[in-house]
Design a protein around this motif. Sequence first.
Motif, PDB file in Angstrom:
ATOM      1  N   ALA A  27      -3.918 -29.733 -80.540  1.00  0.00           N
ATOM      2  CA  ALA A  27      -3.463 -29.101 -81.871  1.00  0.00           C
ATOM      3  C   ALA A  27      -2.065 -29.395 -82.347  1.00  0.00           C
ATOM      4  N   GLN A  31      -1.266 -31.335 -85.898  1.00  0.00           N
ATOM      5  CA  GLN A  31      -0.214 -31.009 -86.899  1.00  0.00           C
ATOM      6  C   GLN A  31       0.803 -32.156 -87.191  1.00  0.00           C
ATOM      7  N   ASN A  34      -0.620 -34.612 -89.418  1.00  0.00           N
ATOM      8  CA  ASN A  34      -0.850 -34.137 -90.676  1.00  0.00           C
ATOM      9  C   ASN A  34       0.365 -33.817 -91.484  1.00  0.00           C
ATOM     10  N   ASP A  71      -7.576 -32.777 -84.255  1.00  0.00           N
ATOM     11  CA  ASP A  71      -7.867 -31.260 -85.064  1.00  0.00           C
ATOM     12  C   ASP A  71      -9.318 -30.889 -84.256  1.00  0.00           C
ATOM     13  N   ASP A  75      -9.901 -26.294 -77.544  1.00  0.00           N
ATOM     14  CA  ASP A  75      -8.368 -25.954 -76.965  1.00  0.00           C
ATOM     15  C   ASP A  75      -8.895 -25.578 -75.688  1.00  0.00           C
ATOM     16  N   LYS A  81     -11.134 -25.184 -83.342  1.00  0.00           N
ATOM     17  CA  LYS A  81     -10.597 -24.581 -84.624  1.00  0.00           C
ATOM     18  C   LYS A  81     -10.189 -25.560 -85.550  1.00  0.00           C
ATOM     19  N   MET A  82     -11.074 -25.917 -86.308  1.00  0.00           N
ATOM     20  CA  MET A  82     -10.367 -27.113 -87.454  1.00  0.00           C
ATOM     21  C   MET A  82      -9.476 -26.513 -88.388  1.00  0.00           C
ATOM     22  N   ARG A  83      -8.568 -27.007 -88.376  1.00  0.00           N
ATOM     23  CA  ARG A  83      -7.333 -26.589 -89.444  1.00  0.00           C
ATOM     24  C   ARG A  83      -7.237 -27.554 -90.771  1.00  0.00           C
ATOM     25  N   PHE A  84      -7.316 -28.657 -90.262  1.00  0.00           N
ATOM     26  CA  PHE A  84      -7.061 -29.839 -91.456  1.00  0.00           C
ATOM     27  C   PHE A  84      -8.208 -30.572 -92.035  1.00  0.00           C
TER      28      PHE A  84
END
Length: 366
Positions: A27, A31, A34, A71, A75, A81-84
Amino acid sequence: MTRRILLTFLFLLTITDVMGGEEASDAEKAQSLNRQLDMFLERLSMTTDSTFYYSTIQTIVKTAVQCDHFDSQPDKKGKVKMRFRNANAKRIAPLRDKLLDAGLFYYNHDESAAAVVAFDLYISTARSPLFQKVEQQVGQAAYFASLLSFGMKDYQKAEHYADLALHDNNYAKDAAEIKVNCMKEHLRTREDSAKYLVVLQELHERAPENHDYFTMLMDYFMSPGHERELEQFANDEIRKDTTNVMAWMLKGESEMKKHQWDHAISSYKHVERLDSVSVPTLYNLGICYGSKALQMKDTLVDSRGRLTKSERVLIRQVIANARHYLEKVSQLDADRKVVDWAPPLYQVYYVLNEKEKARKLKPLMK
């Protein structure tokens, strides 16, 4: 050059930032990548240099795909947990299309290797989840990559890209031509030759109107060791189309090689009926008649090497046919740009005792 160095340095920082710390989680890596994307996109919006622009595009696409990879990793609890992805898909997908522009830009600036890299990046990222909702133009990218690779004589890579382009109806025909030319360039074993022939024959069957395939088949069959296949190929083509001039010519040539003069004459007369001013055809008819006369003489002479009067008349008639065709060739090809008709015509005049014609022709024998 300064901008290229800066971009490379920033990208190296990205790799170091993401890969350098063994304790960083997936993760955190996502980040960090990104954030780098944000920075590259900002720089892209400010650049006015085309080379730097397209280089940055490639870096952005690579970074986005790498970011999406981390991404999408689960975990510690096994949850993803896709954030981007959604945001990056929207902002990066339009830029990925510009890889096609990048490839054409490099091509127009004589940078074929760089162009192939850009097209390859477009192809290799086609299956990325980031770009599944956009229209793909892999066929176009693969075709250009194949064409450029062939130009650089990287036939293995060119054939690889051609295979991909074959799946796109818009480029399949041209890609097939590249593929078969690639195969032709690396014929090493009998197995290679067999595969090449199968593919070429399939292409010819699918597109009989494409004369390139016919010519390539003809070249293959006319190479040493393929005499029987040449004759069979010519006969097959004639069965499909009795007006196929090239097939009749091939048949005639095959028969000439076997000294089957009457058969060859018959084949070439088929061509003459279809194309009465074909210089090679008329020339070969002259040669066939002359060779037939010589064969008749050798067959008919008695033990003392003599011929009867009727036999001599018969042979002279055949030689007269040779004269007719060779003289016609001399009129159609006066400068001898297609064939050198002078030596055989001179011999015909000599045999027929046409001394004045032979004398006029002799200067051309030098």
